[in-house]
Write an enzyme that holds these catalytic residues in place. Structure first.
Site, PDB file in Angstrom:
ATOM      1  N   PHE A  85      -5.244 -15.411   3.033  1.00 35.50           N
ATOM      2  CA  PHE A  85      -6.050 -14.744   1.990  1.00 35.50           C
ATOM      3  C   PHE A  85      -5.405 -14.832   0.611  1.00 35.50           C
ATOM      4  O   PHE A  85      -5.456 -13.845  -0.138  1.00 35.50           O
ATOM      5  CB  PHE A  85      -6.256 -13.259   2.335  1.00 35.50           C
ATOM      6  CG  PHE A  85      -7.115 -12.968   3.531  1.00 35.50           C
ATOM      7  CD1 PHE A  85      -8.325 -13.596   3.712  1.00 35.50           C
ATOM      8  CD2 PHE A  85      -6.723 -12.024   4.475  1.00 35.50           C
ATOM      9  CE1 PHE A  85      -9.130 -13.310   4.803  1.00 35.50           C
ATOM     10  CE2 PHE A  85      -7.516 -11.728   5.567  1.00 35.50           C
ATOM     11  CZ  PHE A  85      -8.725 -12.371   5.734  1.00 35.50           C
ATOM     12  N   GLU A 125      -5.986  -5.663  -2.059  1.00 34.00           N
ATOM     13  CA  GLU A 125      -4.954  -4.847  -2.735  1.00 34.00           C
ATOM     14  C   GLU A 125      -4.913  -3.430  -2.173  1.00 34.00           C
ATOM     15  O   GLU A 125      -4.726  -2.449  -2.900  1.00 34.00           O
ATOM     16  CB  GLU A 125      -5.114  -4.898  -4.257  1.00 34.00           C
ATOM     17  CG  GLU A 125      -4.889  -6.332  -4.738  1.00 34.00           C
ATOM     18  CD  GLU A 125      -4.519  -6.496  -6.185  1.00 34.00           C
ATOM     19  OE1 GLU A 125      -4.063  -5.534  -6.815  1.00 34.00           O
ATOM     20  OE2 GLU A 125      -4.671  -7.627  -6.680  1.00 34.00           O
ATOM     21  N   SER A 154      -2.587  -4.533   6.136  1.00 34.03           N
ATOM     22  CA  SER A 154      -2.303  -3.186   5.627  1.00 34.03           C
ATOM     23  C   SER A 154      -0.843  -2.814   5.844  1.00 34.03           C
ATOM     24  O   SER A 154      -0.316  -1.932   5.170  1.00 34.03           O
ATOM     25  CB  SER A 154      -3.186  -2.160   6.343  1.00 34.03           C
ATOM     26  OG  SER A 154      -4.539  -2.433   6.089  1.00 34.03           O
ATOM     27  N   ARG A 194      -3.800  -2.363  -8.641  1.00 35.52           N
ATOM     28  CA  ARG A 194      -4.968  -1.552  -8.236  1.00 35.52           C
ATOM     29  C   ARG A 194      -5.783  -1.101  -9.436  1.00 35.52           C
ATOM     30  O   ARG A 194      -7.007  -0.916  -9.331  1.00 35.52           O
ATOM     31  CB  ARG A 194      -4.492  -0.349  -7.406  1.00 35.52           C
ATOM     32  CG  ARG A 194      -4.120  -0.814  -6.032  1.00 35.52           C
ATOM     33  CD  ARG A 194      -3.495   0.209  -5.158  1.00 35.52           C
ATOM     34  NE  ARG A 194      -3.060  -0.500  -3.956  1.00 35.52           N
ATOM     35  CZ  ARG A 194      -1.952  -0.274  -3.289  1.00 35.52           C
ATOM     36  NH1 ARG A 194      -1.125   0.676  -3.678  1.00 35.52           N
ATOM     37  NH2 ARG A 194      -1.664  -0.990  -2.229  1.00 35.52           N
ATOM     38  N   PHE A 208      -0.187 -14.369  -5.652  1.00 34.93           N
ATOM     39  CA  PHE A 208       0.582 -13.240  -5.116  1.00 34.93           C
ATOM     40  C   PHE A 208       0.484 -13.348  -3.600  1.00 34.93           C
ATOM     41  O   PHE A 208      -0.585 -13.091  -3.024  1.00 34.93           O
ATOM     42  CB  PHE A 208      -0.098 -11.964  -5.627  1.00 34.93           C
ATOM     43  CG  PHE A 208       0.607 -10.667  -5.410  1.00 34.93           C
ATOM     44  CD1 PHE A 208       1.429 -10.129  -6.394  1.00 34.93           C
ATOM     45  CD2 PHE A 208       0.420  -9.931  -4.236  1.00 34.93           C
ATOM     46  CE1 PHE A 208       2.052  -8.897  -6.220  1.00 34.93           C
ATOM     47  CE2 PHE A 208       1.039  -8.706  -4.059  1.00 34.93           C
ATOM     48  CZ  PHE A 208       1.858  -8.191  -5.059  1.00 34.93           C
ATOM     49  N   ALA A 209       1.558 -13.806  -2.949  1.00 33.02           N
ATOM     50  CA  ALA A 209       1.455 -14.150  -1.526  1.00 33.02           C
ATOM     51  C   ALA A 209       2.217 -13.157  -0.666  1.00 33.02           C
ATOM     52  O   ALA A 209       3.400 -13.338  -0.375  1.00 33.02           O
ATOM     53  CB  ALA A 209       1.974 -15.575  -1.310  1.00 33.02           C
ATOM     54  N   SER A 252      -9.531   1.082   1.272  1.00 32.82           N
ATOM     55  CA  SER A 252      -9.771   2.489   0.908  1.00 32.82           C
ATOM     56  C   SER A 252      -8.979   3.426   1.822  1.00 32.82           C
ATOM     57  O   SER A 252      -8.473   4.463   1.372  1.00 32.82           O
ATOM     58  CB  SER A 252     -11.260   2.809   1.023  1.00 32.82           C
ATOM     59  OG  SER A 252     -11.972   2.164  -0.002  1.00 32.82           O
ATOM     60  N   GLY A 258       0.098  -1.275  -9.909  1.00 33.99           N
ATOM     61  CA  GLY A 258      -0.468  -1.769 -11.168  1.00 33.99           C
ATOM     62  C   GLY A 258      -1.699  -2.623 -10.915  1.00 33.99           C
ATOM     63  O   GLY A 258      -2.710  -2.525 -11.615  1.00 33.99           O
TER      64      GLY A 258
HETATM   65  C1  LIG Z   1     -11.053 -12.212  -0.794  1.00 29.61           C
HETATM   66  C2  LIG Z   1      -9.674 -11.711  -0.490  1.00 29.61           C
HETATM   67  C3  LIG Z   1      -8.639 -12.002  -1.371  1.00 29.61           C
HETATM   68  C4  LIG Z   1      -7.337 -11.573  -1.084  1.00 29.61           C
HETATM   69  N1  LIG Z   1      -6.311 -11.937  -1.926  1.00 29.61           N
HETATM   70  C5  LIG Z   1      -5.028 -11.676  -1.538  1.00 29.61           C
HETATM   71  C6  LIG Z   1      -3.933 -12.193  -2.314  1.00 29.61           C
HETATM   72  O1  LIG Z   1      -4.108 -12.865  -3.339  1.00 29.61           O
HETATM   73  N2  LIG Z   1      -2.673 -11.961  -1.865  1.00 29.61           N
HETATM   74  C7  LIG Z   1      -2.426 -11.239  -0.733  1.00 29.61           C
HETATM   75  O2  LIG Z   1      -1.250 -11.070  -0.388  1.00 29.61           O
HETATM   76  N3  LIG Z   1      -3.449 -10.727   0.010  1.00 29.61           N
HETATM   77  C8  LIG Z   1      -4.730 -10.932  -0.366  1.00 29.61           C
HETATM   78  N4  LIG Z   1      -5.782 -10.445   0.383  1.00 29.61           N
HETATM   79  C9  LIG Z   1      -5.496  -9.692   1.601  1.00 29.61           C
HETATM   80  C10 LIG Z   1      -5.873  -8.228   1.524  1.00 29.61           C
HETATM   81  O3  LIG Z   1      -5.006  -7.527   0.669  1.00 29.61           O
HETATM   82  C11 LIG Z   1      -5.915  -7.679   2.966  1.00 29.61           C
HETATM   83  O4  LIG Z   1      -7.074  -8.239   3.568  1.00 29.61           O
HETATM   84  C12 LIG Z   1      -5.954  -6.173   3.022  1.00 29.61           C
HETATM   85  O5  LIG Z   1      -4.733  -5.626   2.601  1.00 29.61           O
HETATM   86  C13 LIG Z   1      -6.263  -5.655   4.449  1.00 29.61           C
HETATM   87  O6  LIG Z   1      -5.507  -6.284   5.409  1.00 29.61           O
HETATM   88  P1  LIG Z   1      -6.231  -6.907   6.704  1.00 29.61           P
HETATM   89  O7  LIG Z   1      -7.346  -7.762   6.207  1.00 29.61           O
HETATM   90  O8  LIG Z   1      -5.199  -7.543   7.542  1.00 29.61           O
HETATM   91  O9  LIG Z   1      -6.866  -5.674   7.444  1.00 29.61           O
HETATM   92  P2  LIG Z   1      -6.134  -4.713   8.506  1.00 29.61           P
HETATM   93  O10 LIG Z   1      -4.830  -4.260   7.953  1.00 29.61           O
HETATM   94  O11 LIG Z   1      -6.150  -5.361   9.837  1.00 29.61           O
HETATM   95  O12 LIG Z   1      -7.126  -3.480   8.523  1.00 29.61           O
HETATM   96  C14 LIG Z   1      -8.352  -3.466   9.262  1.00 29.61           C
HETATM   97  C15 LIG Z   1      -8.980  -2.079   9.131  1.00 29.61           C
HETATM   98  O13 LIG Z   1      -8.084  -1.086   9.677  1.00 29.61           O
HETATM   99  C16 LIG Z   1      -7.815  -0.099   8.695  1.00 29.61           C
HETATM  100  N5  LIG Z   1      -6.439   0.379   8.814  1.00 29.61           N
HETATM  101  C17 LIG Z   1      -5.301  -0.360   8.896  1.00 29.61           C
HETATM  102  N6  LIG Z   1      -4.226   0.441   8.938  1.00 29.61           N
HETATM  103  C18 LIG Z   1      -4.680   1.718   8.856  1.00 29.61           C
HETATM  104  C19 LIG Z   1      -4.053   2.991   8.821  1.00 29.61           C
HETATM  105  N7  LIG Z   1      -2.733   3.131   8.852  1.00 29.61           N
HETATM  106  N8  LIG Z   1      -4.843   4.076   8.738  1.00 29.61           N
HETATM  107  C20 LIG Z   1      -6.197   3.966   8.688  1.00 29.61           C
HETATM  108  N9  LIG Z   1      -6.851   2.780   8.712  1.00 29.61           N
HETATM  109  C21 LIG Z   1      -6.097   1.670   8.780  1.00 29.61           C
HETATM  110  C22 LIG Z   1      -8.042  -0.805   7.356  1.00 29.61           C
HETATM  111  O14 LIG Z   1      -8.289   0.136   6.330  1.00 29.61           O
HETATM  112  C23 LIG Z   1      -9.224  -1.684   7.680  1.00 29.61           C
HETATM  113  O15 LIG Z   1     -10.400  -0.948   7.577  1.00 29.61           O
HETATM  114  C24 LIG Z   1      -7.086 -10.822   0.091  1.00 29.61           C
HETATM  115  C25 LIG Z   1      -8.147 -10.510   0.946  1.00 29.61           C
HETATM  116  C26 LIG Z   1      -9.423 -10.945   0.667  1.00 29.61           C
HETATM  117  C27 LIG Z   1     -10.523 -10.622   1.632  1.00 29.61           C
END
Ligand SMILES: Cc1cc2nc3c(=O)[nH]c(=O)nc-3n(C[C@H](O)[C@H](O)[C@H](O)COP(=O)(O)OP(=O)(O)OC[C@H]3O[C@@H](n4cnc5c(N)ncnc54)[C@H](O)[C@@H]3O)c2cc1C
Length: 385
Positions: free
Chosen positions: A158, A366, A134, A246, A125-126, A369, A244
């Site tokens: 990721f 996914e 986020s 989640r 799932f890319a 929090s 789903g």
């Molecule tokens: C082991 C692993 C596997 C993964 N697998 C996949 C996968 O298969 N496919 C895929 O597409 N992705 C995958 N991911 C990516 C994952 O979904 C993202 O890491 C996640 O959505 C957070 O994005 P970010 O790491 O860029 O953090 P950021 O978005 O940069 O967030 C950093 C911090 O800021 C906070 N923040 C951001 N925006 C807000 C807001 N509006 N209000 C309050 N706080 C906020 C976040 O909660 C977090 O604490 C994976 C990640 C990991 C670590």
């Protein structure tokens, strides 16, 4: 109101529990330590043969048609033994469901049976990009039609299972002029397609057996028929399918929390200090009581979200609540389980340190929090407008 699992759900739970104990638990530790990865793939194939890759998928495509409640309880059992296997399973199930929900008949026939049968070790799932986590609508990977084909350029980070995924669901911008989130479409890209390179594998804190990689598209040509769902409808698809997913991640976290708590209880019943068992100290009992209560509440939230989804009713808020609470509770449970083990909990002699590392990411992937709270609050506030 009946909160019991039906016979089929119980059977799936028991099958998953037995498989996890016999096949996954013995290899989870060595896999975490970077040992031979073959058992990981062998177990994925066996799980596919048992019907766990398409638990909520129609039998016509090789699925089990067992529903979302069964999916949730199965993932919890698998994660009790090996979180890395559980996340791989969760993502593959999510991809199957996405293709089933919005794919053409050809796409369903082409891809779902290969995932369900284990012909593909996994599916991916890319969505996430380096600058769009986020906020996935900020993505820049593009898909441009040259008449005969779509040409993909950009990169994703990721991506779970990337090195061995048979098929990737990939989101890309198809209309740069459209307002944010309204010019994104969704594509099915087969592993090994020229122009799709598997990049750097992340060195992670936990869930080591499940690969997490960057993927790079360089003039990657895919057929016109690779578009899945409607053009420029990709963002809505991602939001709906992640809801789903989640339930899967919450169920996984619950499994790890339960495993850690069980270890802590066994340890507390054996270990003596000040001439008595740790389990006899009220401080230990309160930790155990809190963990068991929170994990039971998490289970009920997950069952509620799964039930609503299965009934075809709105479930996004319930799924976010379940994911938020289950992952946060499981993290607390693992933290306290390690604390109950004292210094030994910090060593690799007990699996609790692995549980504490494996569970940490569940409040992040996914949707973090914070993002779950945002989804829940928006939905609650809408009801008052
Ligand atoms: C082991 C692993 C596997 C993964 N697998 C996949 C996968 O298969 N496919 C895929 O597409 N992705 C995958 N991911 C990516 C994952 O979904 C993202 O890491 C996640 O959505 C957070 O994005 P970010 O790491 O860029 O953090 P950021 O978005 O940069 O967030 C950093 C911090 O800021 C906070 N923040 C951001 N925006 C807000 C807001 N509006 N209000 C309050 N706080 C906020 C976040 O909660 C977090 O604490 C994976 C990640 C990991 C670590």
């Amino acid at each position: 109101m009946n909160l019991d699992l039906n016979e089929e759900q119980q059977l799936i739970q028991q099958t998953a529990r037995a498989f996890a104990a016999a096949q996954l638990a013995p290899v989870a530790g060595p896999l975490d330590q970077g040992g031979d990865q073959q058992p990981f793939f062998d177990n994925l194939l066996k799980l596919a043969e048992l019907g766990f890759m398409g638990l909520n998928v129609r039998a016509a495509y090789g699925g089990t048609e067992a529903g979302t409640v069964a999916f949730s309880v199965a993932l919890t059992e698998i994660a009790r033994a090996c979180a890395a296997t559980a996340v791989t399973l969760s993502v593959s199930n999510m991809v199957c469901e996405l293709i089933q929900a919005i794919g053409s008949a050809d796409q369903c026939r082409n891809y779902i049976p290969r995932i369900c049968s284990g012909d593909y070790p996994a599916a991916a799932f890319a969505l996430t990009e380096a600058g769009a986590g986020s906020d996935p609508a900020a993505m820049t990977t593009s898909a441009v039609s040259d008449g005969a084909a779509w040409v993909l350029n950009g990169s994703k980070v990721f991506i779970t299972s990337a090195p061995y995924a048979g098929v990737f669901v990939v989101w890309a911008v198809t209309d740069k002029q459209a307002p944010k989130g309204q010019g994104i479409s969704c594509f099915l890209v087969e592993g090994g397609t020229p122009g799709l390179a598997i990049g750097k594998q992340e060195k992670k804190m936990g869930q080591h057996a499940a690969a997490t990689n960057e993927i790079v598209f360089t003039d990657c040509r895919i057929p016109r028929s690779a578009l899945i769902g409607r053009l420029n409808d990709g963002f809505r698809i991602a939001v709906s399918e992640l809801a789903g997913g989640r339930i899967g991640i919450g169920s996984l976290a619950l499994g790890v929390g339960l495993a850690a708590t069980e270890c802590a209880i066994r340890y507390a019943l054996e270990r003596k200090q000040f001439g008595q068992k740790l389990a006899d100290f009220q401080a230990t009992q309160w930790k155990i009581a809190d963990a068991c209560t929170e994990l039971e509440a998490a289970r009920l939230l997950l069952m509620n979200a799964a039930f609503l989804k299965e009934q075809g009713r709105p479930f996004a808020r319930a799924a976010s609540m379940a994911k938020l609470f289950a992952t946060e509770s499981a993290n607390r449970a693992c933290y306290e389980a390690l604390q109950i083990h004292g210094g030994y909990g910090y060593t690799a002699d007990f699996p609790v340190e692995r549980y504490a590392r494996d569970v940490r990411v569940t409040t992040i992937y996914e949707g973090t929090s914070e993002i779950q709270r945002l989804i829940i609050a928006r939905d609650v506030l809408r009801g008052f407008e």
